[in-house]
Design an enzyme around this catalytic site. Structure first.
Site, mmCIF file in Angstrom:
data_model
loop_
_atom_site.group_PDB
_atom_site.id
_atom_site.type_symbol
_atom_site.label_atom_id
_atom_site.label_comp_id
_atom_site.label_asym_id
_atom_site.label_seq_id
_atom_site.Cartn_x
_atom_site.Cartn_y
_atom_site.Cartn_z
ATOM 1 C CG ASP A 53 -2.026 -0.973 1.181
ATOM 2 O OD1 ASP A 53 -2.034 -1.818 0.268
ATOM 3 O OD2 ASP A 53 -2.895 -0.918 2.075
ATOM 4 C CG HIS A 196 2.207 -0.038 4.316
ATOM 5 N ND1 HIS A 196 1.900 -0.981 5.261
ATOM 6 C CD2 HIS A 196 1.090 0.729 4.174
ATOM 7 C CE1 HIS A 196 0.659 -0.780 5.689
ATOM 8 N NE2 HIS A 196 0.144 0.244 5.050
#
Ligand SMILES: [Zn+2]
Length: 233
Positions: A53, A196
């Site tokens: 992400d 992430h």
């Protein structure tokens, strides 16, 4: 006498177990075209779904792409529109690696605090930008996983599917490489793992992937795109 009775009972038990075993053996001897037990037990075909992400995230995205390629892994990258706009070359690099993009809003608001018009703008502006790279984007991940009925309606109206996760490495909190590795090594087929590549120092994420992916591959696991995010065949 007792021994005799015992042996009679034992013989009956063995006969009964043979009768029970017979149908199972017959099934085992089914034609080779029958699905292998492993495949029947695992609708995911051994796949773990890695997701990243908040990117593109600069050199961390490059490093993650390198680790993924070294492990023959495909992943889903939930990009922020504003980051993608700043770094079009890395959007293309992700696509060139055979990975898939997901929509993660333009600038990472808590969607539940927005008006419906603002939700539509966050999703639509990002969708247009990602599609301008030739990407087929079929899924949306709300920041923080925050969603309600209106958010869900906005996602559906945009023709997208909501993709959350079930394994959180908490890598955004930089808990240490070992902690991230441990979550990764606990993944089994069908799991959607949250990581992430953007939003800060992701060196722990990179190092954990370098350690964990070869070990997961050694267990026979593969790394693919989630069904909701997969491009149309
Ligand atoms: Zn996020």
């Amino acid at each position: 006498m007792n021994l005799l009775r015992l042996s009679v009972v034992a013989a009956a038990a063995i006969a009964a177990s043979l009768l029970l075993a017979a149908p199972a053996n017959a099934q085992d001897a089914a034609p080779a075209s029958a699905p292998a037990p492993a495949a029947a037990d695992d609708p995911w075909n051994g796949q773990i779904f890695l997701t990243f992400d908040d990117g593109p995230g600069g050199a961390y995205t490059d490093d993650i792409l390198e680790v993924l390629e070294a492990n023959n892994a495909k992943a889903t990258f939930f990009l922020l529109g504003q980051n993608a706009q700043r770094d079009p070359a890395r959007v293309d690099a992700i696509l060139d690696g055979g990975h898939t993009l997901g929509n993660h809003t333009w600038d990472h608001p808590d969607m539940t605090t927005l008006t419906r018009a603002q939700m539509d703008s966050q999703i639509g502006r990002t969708q247009n930008l990602l599609e301008s790279h030739g990407a087929e984007v079929n899924c949306f991940r709300p920041p923080y996983g925050a969603h309600n009925t209106t958010v869900n309606q906005a996602i559906t109206a945009a023709g997208l599917q909501r993709q959350l996760w079930n394994e959180d490495t908490r890598d955004w909190d930089r808990p240490g490489v070992d902690a991230i590795v441990n979550v990764l090594l606990g993944a089994t087929p069908g799991d959607v793992v949250l990581m992430h590549d953007g939003g800060g120092d992701r060196s722990q994420t990179v190092e954990a992937l370098e350690i964990a992916l070869p070990q997961l591959a050694a267990k026979g696991y593969k790394f693919g795109i989630t069904p909701k995010c997969s491009p149309t065949p």
